[in-house]
Design a protein around this motif. Sequence first.
Motif, PDB file in Angstrom:
ATOM      1  N   THR A  84     -20.539  58.320  40.999  1.00 59.39           N
ATOM      2  CA  THR A  84     -20.003  56.968  41.145  1.00 59.39           C
ATOM      3  C   THR A  84     -21.095  55.921  40.990  1.00 59.39           C
TER       4      THR A  84
ATOM      5  N   THR B 297     -18.738  56.533  37.196  1.00 58.11           N
ATOM      6  CA  THR B 297     -17.355  56.251  37.546  1.00 58.11           C
ATOM      7  C   THR B 297     -17.308  55.155  38.615  1.00 58.11           C
ATOM      8  N   GLY B 298     -16.140  54.547  38.775  1.00 54.36           N
ATOM      9  CA  GLY B 298     -15.927  53.604  39.874  1.00 54.36           C
ATOM     10  C   GLY B 298     -16.721  52.321  39.790  1.00 54.36           C
TER      11      GLY B 298
END
Length: 268
Positions: A131, A153-154
Amino acid sequence: VIVTGLDTTDGKTADLSKITTDSVTSALTEDVTFTGNLGTAVVTVSDGKTLTAAANILEGNVINKAGTTGAIKVTMTKDDTAAQDEAVDLTKITGTAVVTSITVTNDMTFSGVLHGTADTTLADTVKFTSTAATLHNKKVVDATGGTSTVIVTGLNAKADTDLSNITTTSVTTTVTGSITNFTGDLGTAVVTLAKDIEFTSTAAKLSGKTIGDVADNGAKVIVTALSNTADLSKITTDSVTTTVDADITGFTGDLGTAVVTLAKDIEF
């Protein structure tokens, strides 16, 4: 309990997990790659020597140096015997011995905590997914001569993410939620916007960055605070817009496909 011989052929696989005395200590006088279980042992590494072990073995242990150069090398692997490396907290390797390297040996999705100071090195061709919050301001690099990939990600969950210290051959991220004011640093990341996503940030943050989408998916980049040197040519989303609310003299940048709106009385 004072344990000797952890740095011998037999000792390097020792399981100390069932020793529950108030104090368990061991001193290493030779280089060793340890594959056993340290339990609660406090380990001291002699001057000029190195303890090498998997992250899940070292997590939670105190590793000290006897002199000035006792060191630790950490490996991170995802396989049937070391899957725990995907979730380790590397900040829980404590003590005075210096962590000189952390090497990820194969693909993994990492959900733990990266080390505070030591670089994370990816072996050749490794894909490392984590993340934005985990990777924020962390240094992740290729192994010498290698080509590896970091997948972020995120990003929409942490709009101040700093990816500038990730220098692997490839850094990619797909944004799945709109970001109203990105204040971080994309570094070299290639950004893809999911369907109908809006990504807003200043020209200073977006200049020279590669941001795209899947064809005809309605994604939109909104550029604020346009400067006279901004390069928006690598932003190829369906929509790129900017509103200029201060005069710009001598624009030398590249607007790319941006649709520019001038506020009242503005000169461009």
